[in-house]
Design a protein around this motif. Structure first.
Motif, PDB file in Angstrom:
ATOM      1  N   ASP A   1       0.836  -1.208   0.000  1.00  0.00           N
ATOM      2  CA  ASP A   1       0.000   0.000   0.000  1.00  0.00           C
ATOM      3  C   ASP A   1       0.872   1.260   0.000  1.00  0.00           C
ATOM      4  O   ASP A   1       0.774   2.093   0.906  1.00  0.00           O
ATOM      5  CB  ASP A   1      -0.906  -0.014   1.232  1.00  0.00           C
ATOM      6  N   PRO A   2       1.734   1.446  -1.000  1.00  0.00           N
ATOM      7  CA  PRO A   2       2.731   2.531  -0.951  1.00  0.00           C
ATOM      8  C   PRO A   2       2.139   3.934  -0.915  1.00  0.00           C
ATOM      9  O   PRO A   2       2.730   4.838  -0.326  1.00  0.00           O
ATOM     10  CB  PRO A   2       3.559   2.311  -2.222  1.00  0.00           C
ATOM     11  N   LEU A   3       0.987   4.146  -1.524  1.00  0.00           N
ATOM     12  CA  LEU A   3       0.411   5.489  -1.551  1.00  0.00           C
ATOM     13  C   LEU A   3      -0.029   5.952  -0.170  1.00  0.00           C
ATOM     14  O   LEU A   3      -0.105   7.160   0.090  1.00  0.00           O
ATOM     15  CB  LEU A   3      -0.772   5.532  -2.524  1.00  0.00           C
ATOM     16  N   ASN A   4      -0.304   5.006   0.710  1.00  0.00           N
ATOM     17  CA  ASN A   4      -0.723   5.370   2.058  1.00  0.00           C
ATOM     18  C   ASN A   4       0.450   5.637   2.992  1.00  0.00           C
ATOM     19  O   ASN A   4       0.254   5.787   4.205  1.00  0.00           O
ATOM     20  CB  ASN A   4      -1.635   4.289   2.652  1.00  0.00           C
ATOM     21  N   TYR A   5       1.664   5.689   2.432  1.00  0.00           N
ATOM     22  CA  TYR A   5       2.840   6.096   3.210  1.00  0.00           C
ATOM     23  C   TYR A   5       3.325   7.485   2.776  1.00  0.00           C
ATOM     24  O   TYR A   5       4.423   7.898   3.124  1.00  0.00           O
ATOM     25  CB  TYR A   5       3.958   5.064   3.073  1.00  0.00           C
ATOM     26  N   VAL A   6       2.478   8.182   2.036  1.00  0.00           N
ATOM     27  CA  VAL A   6       2.781   9.539   1.582  1.00  0.00           C
ATOM     28  C   VAL A   6       1.995  10.529   2.437  1.00  0.00           C
ATOM     29  O   VAL A   6       0.774  10.390   2.604  1.00  0.00           O
ATOM     30  CB  VAL A   6       2.401   9.719   0.098  1.00  0.00           C
ATOM     31  N   LEU A   7       2.692  11.529   2.990  1.00  0.00           N
ATOM     32  CA  LEU A   7       2.021  12.522   3.825  1.00  0.00           C
ATOM     33  C   LEU A   7       0.981  13.297   3.022  1.00  0.00           C
ATOM     34  O   LEU A   7       1.189  13.625   1.857  1.00  0.00           O
ATOM     35  CB  LEU A   7       3.030  13.518   4.405  1.00  0.00           C
ATOM     36  N   LYS A   8      -0.132  13.609   3.670  1.00  0.00           N
ATOM     37  CA  LYS A   8      -1.100  14.533   3.094  1.00  0.00           C
ATOM     38  C   LYS A   8      -0.503  15.936   3.170  1.00  0.00           C
ATOM     39  O   LYS A   8       0.364  16.213   3.996  1.00  0.00           O
ATOM     40  CB  LYS A   8      -2.410  14.471   3.883  1.00  0.00           C
ATOM     41  N   SER A   9      -1.004  16.823   2.322  1.00  0.00           N
ATOM     42  CA  SER A   9      -0.472  18.181   2.281  1.00  0.00           C
ATOM     43  C   SER A   9      -0.827  18.950   3.552  1.00  0.00           C
ATOM     44  O   SER A   9      -1.929  18.806   4.101  1.00  0.00           O
ATOM     45  CB  SER A   9      -1.030  18.921   1.072  1.00  0.00           C
ATOM     46  N   ASP A  10       0.135  19.735   4.014  1.00  0.00           N
ATOM     47  CA  ASP A  10      -0.080  20.610   5.166  1.00  0.00           C
ATOM     48  C   ASP A  10      -0.563  21.962   4.648  1.00  0.00           C
ATOM     49  O   ASP A  10       0.161  22.652   3.915  1.00  0.00           O
ATOM     50  CB  ASP A  10       1.235  20.763   5.940  1.00  0.00           C
ATOM     51  N   SER A  11      -1.775  22.341   5.025  1.00  0.00           N
ATOM     52  CA  SER A  11      -2.373  23.581   4.502  1.00  0.00           C
ATOM     53  C   SER A  11      -1.591  24.828   4.893  1.00  0.00           C
ATOM     54  O   SER A  11      -1.676  25.860   4.229  1.00  0.00           O
ATOM     55  CB  SER A  11      -3.820  23.709   4.990  1.00  0.00           C
ATOM     56  N   SER A  12      -0.786  24.726   5.971  1.00  0.00           N
ATOM     57  CA  SER A  12      -0.028  25.903   6.407  1.00  0.00           C
ATOM     58  C   SER A  12       1.196  26.156   5.530  1.00  0.00           C
ATOM     59  O   SER A  12       1.747  27.258   5.531  1.00  0.00           O
ATOM     60  CB  SER A  12       0.407  25.737   7.870  1.00  0.00           C
ATOM     61  N   ASN A  13       1.651  25.127   4.780  1.00  0.00           N
ATOM     62  CA  ASN A  13       2.808  25.294   3.907  1.00  0.00           C
ATOM     63  C   ASN A  13       2.688  24.323   2.728  1.00  0.00           C
ATOM     64  O   ASN A  13       3.504  23.410   2.576  1.00  0.00           O
ATOM     65  CB  ASN A  13       4.100  25.038   4.686  1.00  0.00           C
ATOM     66  N   PRO A  14       1.678  24.506   1.890  1.00  0.00           N
ATOM     67  CA  PRO A  14       1.393  23.516   0.835  1.00  0.00           C
ATOM     68  C   PRO A  14       2.493  23.370  -0.205  1.00  0.00           C
ATOM     69  O   PRO A  14       2.633  22.299  -0.798  1.00  0.00           O
ATOM     70  CB  PRO A  14       0.101  24.056   0.200  1.00  0.00           C
ATOM     71  N   LYS A  15       3.303  24.409  -0.432  1.00  0.00           N
ATOM     72  CA  LYS A  15       4.337  24.324  -1.465  1.00  0.00           C
ATOM     73  C   LYS A  15       5.381  23.259  -1.147  1.00  0.00           C
ATOM     74  O   LYS A  15       5.985  22.691  -2.053  1.00  0.00           O
ATOM     75  CB  LYS A  15       5.005  25.688  -1.651  1.00  0.00           C
ATOM     76  N   GLU A  16       5.616  22.990   0.145  1.00  0.00           N
ATOM     77  CA  GLU A  16       6.587  21.959   0.522  1.00  0.00           C
ATOM     78  C   GLU A  16       6.098  20.560   0.176  1.00  0.00           C
ATOM     79  O   GLU A  16       6.884  19.618   0.157  1.00  0.00           O
ATOM     80  CB  GLU A  16       6.881  22.027   2.021  1.00  0.00           C
ATOM     81  N   TYR A  17       4.797  20.414  -0.099  1.00  0.00           N
ATOM     82  CA  TYR A  17       4.204  19.097  -0.296  1.00  0.00           C
ATOM     83  C   TYR A  17       3.844  18.810  -1.748  1.00  0.00           C
ATOM     84  O   TYR A  17       3.242  17.785  -2.052  1.00  0.00           O
ATOM     85  CB  TYR A  17       2.964  18.952   0.596  1.00  0.00           C
ATOM     86  N   LEU A  18       4.228  19.704  -2.656  1.00  0.00           N
ATOM     87  CA  LEU A  18       4.009  19.452  -4.075  1.00  0.00           C
ATOM     88  C   LEU A  18       4.962  18.352  -4.547  1.00  0.00           C
ATOM     89  O   LEU A  18       6.152  18.378  -4.245  1.00  0.00           O
ATOM     90  CB  LEU A  18       4.254  20.731  -4.881  1.00  0.00           C
ATOM     91  N   ASN A  19       4.460  17.397  -5.306  1.00  0.00           N
ATOM     92  CA  ASN A  19       5.315  16.322  -5.798  1.00  0.00           C
ATOM     93  C   ASN A  19       6.311  16.849  -6.823  1.00  0.00           C
ATOM     94  O   ASN A  19       5.928  17.555  -7.764  1.00  0.00           O
ATOM     95  CB  ASN A  19       4.467  15.211  -6.434  1.00  0.00           C
ATOM     96  N   TRP A  20       7.588  16.514  -6.607  1.00  0.00           N
ATOM     97  CA  TRP A  20       8.642  16.919  -7.540  1.00  0.00           C
ATOM     98  C   TRP A  20       9.011  15.758  -8.458  1.00  0.00           C
ATOM     99  O   TRP A  20       9.068  15.898  -9.664  1.00  0.00           O
ATOM    100  CB  TRP A  20       9.873  17.394  -6.767  1.00  0.00           C
ATOM    101  N   ASP A  21       9.289  14.592  -7.864  1.00  0.00           N
ATOM    102  CA  ASP A  21       9.559  13.412  -8.687  1.00  0.00           C
ATOM    103  C   ASP A  21       9.177  12.147  -7.929  1.00  0.00           C
ATOM    104  O   ASP A  21       8.830  12.175  -6.744  1.00  0.00           O
ATOM    105  CB  ASP A  21      11.014  13.378  -9.182  1.00  0.00           C
TER     106      ASP A  21
END
Length: 461
Positions: A82-102
């Motif tokens: 279940d690899p997708l469930n080991y990805v953090l949800k976006s933090d609304s206080s700093n959403p740019k840090e949570y944008l997928n890069w690669d």
């Protein structure tokens, strides 16, 4: 250890990691762990549920000993299922840090690769880790890197990261572009084209899987081509024992006037970087202890003391994409958290890699240590490539072990072959067959990033 800038809270100056007090490094890591656990408790799909269900009080976890006492280990099977469930949800206080890069992929047990996501924040951390790796290896902006990793059928760090390492240190890079022939687009080079490009570009560094680097060096030697500026071979992806290192250095030395060094490393997709072998010794140093704690745990899940064997474990300390805590990589190793006696690095080091878990196979009712066979084959200077195959005999249907070999000069005398059968049968504990083969029959770069050294082809497997 902290200062006035924001970076001082998450990164240690390089000089602070040489001849440092291991307790201070651990304390720094534990502060990062506490911050990470706050994110995990709120944003991690799997771990947040574990924390709530088992009533783990995050505020009470101050040390790694505290973490070990209350937090379960995560197996590779857990993650891959279940690899997708080991990805953090976006933090609304700093959403740019949570944008997928690669995203890169690690091999799955079912054969389907599992994704590891890097966000904008993580990607910069990956670049930082590779800058540290380059420093430990002695790489500089004056180097020209030749990336010999093949273009895999899916995004893989082996092909991607060397180019990024060149970018972060300001070095030049040439990419061999071997790889899968199934592409609809004419973008790939044949092996002979890769070899000619190596000679033409005259790099200072070749970077790839040891057996493929060796194949390239042999072809350069065969064609009487030289690489005058070559000084370093960066290798990873499979074991590179002392005799293999010596053989690589000897052939490379004939292609250049430089003394060619070998820099081995132990990597994992879940890390996004590698632990680099100390240039003067056998320890593999963690270049970025600010990002990940690498340790070994015993059967009870507690960290083993330095020098004691255990299961190699990763705990991410400062990530925003895929985040793993007390994650079992599937390797056995011993650790050393003291300052390296040769270079002084104090980020935590693998003192000895003991191979993968599950190296034992049951063949004809007895346990066979495939790891011991691989170690012996790897250290034999006459053997440059190999594969262990367990199958059913076509007549008797009994289990049998066949070892396919590629020798230095592509041939074995009859007496050499008989001796190999005796030696390998002794190691296996039952008679094995030895078959001579060609390198391309054992590993074709187009089929994947790493050679498959062990194949269990039994019908009931």
């Amino acid at each position: 250890m902290s200062g006035n800038s924001d970076l001082d809270g998450v990164v240690l100056p390089d000089e602070k990691l040489y001849n440092a007090n291991p307790s201070e490094i651990k304390l720094f890591q534990e502060k990062l762990m506490q911050q990470n656990l706050l994110r995990v408790a709120e944003l991690h799909p799997i771990y947040s549920k574990i924390i709530a269900k088992t009533n783990i009080n995050i505020a009470h976890i101050k040390t790694f000993e505290d973490l070990n006492a209350v937090f379960p280990v995560t197996s590779k099977e857990d993650f891959i299922s279940d690899p997708l469930n080991y990805v953090l949800k976006s933090d609304s206080s700093n959403p740019k840090e949570y944008l997928n890069w690669d995203v890169t992929y690690t091999a799955g047990t079912s054969g389907y690769p599992a994704p590891v996501f890097q966000t904008t924040y993580d990607f910069k951390a990956v670049l930082f880790a590779h800058k540290r790796m380059a420093k430990l290896r002695g790489m500089t902006a004056s180097d020209k890197i030749f990336n010999l990793y093949p273009l895999a059928p899916y995004p893989h760090g082996g092909w991607i990261r060397p180019t990024q390492a060149a970018a972060v240190i300001g070095a030049a890079v040439v990419v061999g572009m071997s790889g899968s022939t199934t592409s609809a687009f004419p973008i790939l080079r044949r092996f002979d084209e890769v070899v000619e490009l190596v000679a033409y570009s005259n790099p200072t560094i070749l970077w790839g899987v040891p057996s493929y680097v060796l194949k390239v060096l042999r072809e350069l030697e065969e064609k009487k081509l030289t690489v005058p500026n070559l000084r370093l071979l960066n290798v990873s992806g499979e074991p590179c024992g002392p005799k293999m290192r010596s053989y690589l250095a000897n052939i490379a030395g004939g292609l250049t006037e430089n003394n060619v060094l070998i820099s081995d490393s132990l990597g994992a997709t879940e890390l996004q970087f590698s632990l680099v072998q100390c240039p003067g010794g056998n320890l593999f140093h963690n270049p970025a202890p600010e990002i990940t704690r690498v340790s070994v745990v015993d059967e009870n899940g507690f960290e083993s003391q330095d020098g004691q064997a255990g299961k190699l474990t990763v705990t991410h300390l400062n990530r925003r994409g895929t985040v793993l805590i007390r994650y079992l990589l599937g390797d056995l190793a011993t650790m050393d958290f003291e300052s390296c006696a040769l270079c002084g690095w104090t980020g935590g080091s693998i003192a000895k890699h003991l191979g993968r878990e599950g190296n034992f196979l049951k063949v004809r009712g007895q346990m066979v240590n495939s790891g011991a066979i691989m170690d012996w084959l790897q250290s034999n200077e006459s053997i440059i490539d190999y594969k262990i195959i367990v199958s059913n005999d076509t007549v008797s249907n009994l289990d049998q072990i066949t070892i396919e070999l590629v020798s230095k000069d592509d041939t074995f005398l009859a007496e050499d072959r008989e001796l190999l059968v005796v030696q390998l049968s002794d190691i296996a504990g039952l008679k094995v067959a030895v078959k001579l083969s060609e390198s391309k029959a054992i590993w074709v770069p187009e089929n994947g990033m790493k050679p498959k050294r062990l194949e269990d082809r039994r019908s009931d497997n």
